[in-house]
Scaffold this active site. Structure first.
Site, PDB file in Angstrom:
ATOM      1  N   HIS A  29       0.506  -1.187   0.366  1.00  0.00           N
ATOM      2  CA  HIS A  29       0.058   0.040  -0.221  1.00  0.00           C
ATOM      3  C   HIS A  29       0.725   1.209   0.097  1.00  0.00           C
ATOM      4  CE1 HIS A  29      -2.789   3.029   0.621  1.00  0.00           C
ATOM      5  NE2 HIS A  29      -2.792   3.524   1.891  1.00  0.00           N
ATOM      6  N   ASP A  31       0.660   5.478  -0.514  1.00  0.00           N
ATOM      7  CA  ASP A  31       0.463   6.362   0.152  1.00  0.00           C
ATOM      8  C   ASP A  31       0.873   7.166  -1.017  1.00  0.00           C
ATOM      9  OD1 ASP A  31      -1.776   6.212   1.381  1.00  0.00           O
ATOM     10  OD2 ASP A  31      -0.018   5.649   3.265  1.00  0.00           O
ATOM     11  N   ASP A 153      -7.569   1.275   2.000  1.00  0.00           N
ATOM     12  CA  ASP A 153      -7.249   2.498   3.058  1.00  0.00           C
ATOM     13  C   ASP A 153      -7.963   3.615   3.813  1.00  0.00           C
ATOM     14  OD1 ASP A 153      -5.550   3.431   5.418  1.00  0.00           O
ATOM     15  OD2 ASP A 153      -4.390   4.846   4.371  1.00  0.00           O
TER      16      ASP A 153
END
Length: 933
Positions: A29, A31, A153
């Protein structure tokens, strides 16, 4: 659903039917900005803040996939992958294409980023998804097209996002976060996988989307994290060593797998987390062993089978099960991860950035989606240099990230997002200047006043004669009030035909002495130019009267004020003869610092947690001044040194209660969450309505969730919802709508009341990772960032109110663009262009829900050949919403609900390829082949 070329995607998923099949999904993941900027994350810079380097993750993953053909990996954020791809050699690019073709590297989601769902507008979401998906489509073809949406998320999930994903052709949607009470309920009811019916207007299955809730959020099961950032022990499989642990690892894994109860013999486990796989060998070496040793027990009768997999492979097996699924028709807001911890503060966090993002979206639609296409090559290379739109498109795409416009990033990252938007807009301004030069046949220098929000424009403040060109991006005429800072006392304004325009000069609250106000009429998808001249002997500026006014009104609305307090007391619609009691004031909630008997949770960038359910009123009275002219009537109100507002009514406009507020929360007043509250005589029964990403409206009820029984722990924060463009309260007789100029949080805590949070400045971090308080200042406002906002009020009868508030909200989102030229205009200048049309890809949208309006909710037929005045349409092909697939080739899995009380909605056939019918809430995308007339 997959291309025959993507062979291993089918072959990989052929697990036994008599076993529990555990789908391991290796993922990272990443960002697109959060604790570090986008650049810092990509390069691995500033590891003192957070150890993360995306370029190394992709390097390492590709290397490890090549070492074992069974291995799989999914990647999400195209913004990062695009950067990495550009720097690879041709041979490496060919290697990656082969991995994609074989299904070993799979793209999921595929947008430029994983967008926030609460504070993003649907038009910007479509743009950022289209940008990422187009790159994947052009680079990898059908095998690179994601089939699964993946929002592991974002902090709550919007129904409109699910609708858009369905219309983009996705087969399913997986996410990680939902309310902790909702998760418990779904685990008990076996409803962690469901069918989300994401529209009450589009006929099923147009907006139906299979949705899965990941069991561990997006992390691996406890004890099975094998990244360099993890502390779990590796699999030690040498039996000659004393620390051999295979039996223990296998036993623990089997226990976790068998405890994960689902409706099929397939379960999913996410193997990865934030910025993991920088050293992919650690993960894959242990996952290879885990698969080997767990599956080896099948020889002894074990009924557990473990395999490398991807979300699309897992989804395919669920579809093969041919089951019916629980049906959901609401959304997943608000989100709480435990008692007292509601993630509803970020609906408002960083309101200045939220407004800048919204303005930038409007500018992007004007410059890139319209003017660039209209002017063609002349827009990019013209008298003002080389203009380009890609910088703005990428900046806006990055700004949709769930730690960008959401306001949940560190301060230096928020500054970087704003810097990117500013750079994009500077480059687009060249493009706009070139386009308008080509359209108007004038190469006069275009000037932009980027600081009109604080009443600063050097040209209008100093020039004796100038012109204002107003470009309208909407497909209908728009009346708009222009307010310009000036230092002269009287001006003359004329329109494109030379006719005089009523204008007024009044004293200014900004840096200039005065303010010039006049209304413009902008043609649809076109521009009009107004000339402004300073008068030598004109009338003096309108005077301000320091008193409490009885009322202000125009042809449509009357706003009444209390003579003792100076506050709003009623609002009347003169056309419909409606009148309601309406009191409006400003309050602040005292933000929790964590020292509370019930919980130690403080308010922060994510979480809203007031210490009390009763807000503090800022002032019982308002100091007022009144200006009443033929152009505008306004009441200026001061509530404290840090809160003020202006209530305005313009002549000839039915939009009432124009409200501009300024909140700079001073350094001695930390820990405040500032709201405005409207208390009315409307009988709401604790129900109000909010939009979803600027599109469909959802019903909200206090202390209630439609699909599970809520145990309320926070009576204020637990009743806040995202307001992206509008909210309203109503009863059988009256509807009061508030249109916002950015995304904000709000609720209806009391009967007949609507409150909207305007600003937040907090003393403590809320312990959700950002590791700093939400304490915004600037060199101009060291005692707290000042934010100026705008709310529009509308009072209508409920059956017809939608006709008004949807159009007002659209005007607020896509505002006219103002450009200026100094001095006299060239006599050959084209002062007005109407109905110019837009480019090769055309989006047609029906803006009303099926139940909203007897008139506007009817189907509409549009002639594509007659739509554009400057172009001739010679060919048309329909695409999916994200324009990365032909509509007639789009094949989606069909899913059946367990119960279905959805009314049968009528479908409509197009008359011909040239005349298309839009149903309520439908967005259709067409690729047009055009020639200029």
């Amino acid at each position: 659903p997959f291309s025959p070329k993507c062979a291993l995607k089918e072959e990989n998923v052929a697990p036994p039917t008599n076993m529990l099949n555990v789908h391991l999904v290796p993922h990272t993941h990443d960002d697109v900005g959060w604790l570090k900027t986008v650049d810092q994350y990509y390069y691995g810079d500033r590891n003192d803040i957070q150890h993360a380097g995306v370029q190394y993750i992709l390097d390492s993953v590709v290397d490890q996939l090549l070492k074992n053909p069974d291995r799989r990996f999914i990647y999400v954020e195209t913004a990062f992958f695009y950067r990495w791809w550009k720097r690879q050699s041709p041979s490496m690019q060919q290697t990656v294409r082969q991995l994609v073709d074989e299904g070993r590297l799979e793209f999921v989601n595929g947008g430029w980023c994983m967008s926030d769902e609460a504070t993003t507008h649907y038009s910007a979401v479509i743009d950022q998804m289209t940008m990422g998906l187009r790159f994947l489509n052009e680079t990898f073809g059908a095998c690179g097209r994601p089939r699964v949406a993946w929002h592991i998320d974002p902090f709550g999930h919007a129904r409109e996002h699910a609708s858009m994903f369905a219309q983009m052709g996705y087969d399913g949607f997986f996410f990680g976060r939902l309310d902790y009470q909702d998760r418990t309920h779904r685990m008990v009811q076996l409803e962690q996988e469901l069918l989300w019916r994401a529209s009450d207007s589009l006929p099923p299955p147009t907006a139906d989307l299979f949705t899965g809730i990941l069991p561990n959020g997006y992390n691996p099961p406890e004890g099975f994290c094998w990244d360099q950032s993890c502390d779990d022990p590796p699999i030690r499989d040498d039996p000659d060593l004393e620390d051999y642990n295979v039996n223990d690892v296998v036993s623990r894994f089997l226990g976790i797998a068998k405890a994960q109860v689902r409706r099929t013999n397939h379960i999913i486990m996410t193997m990865g987390s934030d910025f993991q796989y920088e050293n992919a060998n650690l993960w894959y070496k242990n996952l290879d062993k885990l698969i080997l040793y767990v599956n080896a027990l099948q020889a002894n009768g074990s009924k557990v089978n473990v395999l490398y997999s991807t979300p699309s492979c897992y989804l395919q097996e669920l579809h093969r099960a041919n089951l019916t699924w629980a049906l959901k028709t609401d959304d997943f807001f608000p989100y709480a991860d435990s008692d007292h911890d509601f993630w509803t503060g970020y609906f408002t966090s960083r309101p200045a950035l939220k407004r800048y993002e919204r303005i930038s979206n409007s500018n992007l639609q004007v410059t890139c989606n319209q003017l660039e296409v209209l002017a063609g090559p002349a827009s990019r290379t013209g008298p003002f240099g080389e203009g380009e739109s890609q910088t703005m498109k990428k900046a806006m795409a990055v700004a949709q990230h769930h730690d960008a416009v959401s306001g949940t990033e560190k301060q230096h990252v928020a500054n970087d997002y704003a810097r990117r938007l500013a750079n994009g807009w500077q480059r687009c301004q060249v493009l706009v200047s070139n386009s308008l030069a080509a359209l108007s046949a004038s190469s006069a220098k275009r000037i932009y006043c980027d600081n009109l929000n604080i009443s600063v424009c050097p040209l209008t403040e100093s020039s004796r004669k100038f012109a204002v060109t107003v470009y309208n991006p909407l497909a209908r005429p728009v009346s708009w009030a222009v307010r310009l800072p000036v230092n002269g006392s009287a001006y003359a304004v004329s329109d494109a035909k030379g006719a005089a325009v009523d204008c007024q000069v009044s004293r200014n609250r900004g840096f200039a002495v005065n303010e010039l106000v006049f209304q413009v009429q902008a043609p649809p998808l076109g521009y009009s130019t107004y000339s402004v001249s300073l008068l030598q002997n004109g009338p003096p500026p309108a005077s301000m009267k320091p008193r409490h006014p009885a009322a202000i009104q125009n042809e449509y609305l009357r706003v009444t004020f209390d003579p003792d307090t100076g506050l709003l007391s009623s609002l009347a619609n003169l056309e419909t003869k409606q009148s309601i009691k309406l009191t409006q004031n400003f309050y602040w909630y005292n933000a929790s610092d964590g020292n509370n008997t019930e919980s130690n949770q403080p308010s922060g960038a994510y979480i809203f947690r007031p210490n009390s359910s009763t807000p503090f009123i800022i002032s019982q009275t308002a100091k007022t001044e009144t200006v009443q002219t033929s152009v505008v009537q306004e009441v200026r109100q001061w509530f404290s040194p840090w809160v003020s507002q202006v209530v305005r009514l313009y002549a000839g406009r039915g939009v009432g209660g124009g409200n501009q507020s300024i909140c700079g929360i001073c350094s001695t007043c930390l820990g405040k969450e500032v709201i405005t509250r409207l208390d009315t005589s409307i009988q709401t029964a604790e129900v109000f309505y909010t939009d979803s990403n600027g599109r469909e409206v959802l019903r909200r009820k206090k202390d209630f969730r439609p699909t599970w029984t809520l145990k309320q722990s926070e009576p204020i924060a637990g009743n806040y919802y995202p307001i992206n463009s509008r909210a309203f309260i109503k009863d059988d007789a009256d509807q009061l709508t508030v249109v916002t100029d950015r995304s904000q949080g709000g609720g209806s805590i009391h009967n007949g009341s609507l409150e909207i949070m305007l600003h937040r400045r907090l003393l403590y971090d809320d312990v959700r990772g950002v590791a700093e308080p939400l304490n915004e200042t600037s060199h101009i406002f060291p005692d707290g960032l000042v934010v100026r906002g705008r709310l529009l009020l509308s009072l209508e009868r409920p059956p017809v109110a939608a006709d008004t508030h949807r159009l007002i909200a659209q005007e607020m989102v896509l505002q006219p663009l103002l450009t200026f030229t100094d001095g006299d205009l060239n006599p050959n200048t084209r002062l007005e262009v109407r109905g110019v049309g837009v480019g090769n890809v055309c989006l047609l949208e029906h803006q009303f829900q099926s139940w909203e309006s007897k008139v506007s909710s009817q189907p509409v037929t549009v002639s594509l050949q007659k739509l554009f005045s400057t172009m001739e349409v010679v060919g048309v092909s329909e695409m999916n919403l994200s324009a990365n697939q032909w509509k007639d080739e789009m094949r989606r899995f069909a899913w059946a609900p367990q119960t279905d009380e959805t009314p049968v909605l009528k479908t409509f056939q197009d008359i011909s390829p040239w005349e298309v019918t839009l149903r309520p809430m439908e967005i259709r995308t067409f690729l047009l082949r055009v020639v200029l007339r």
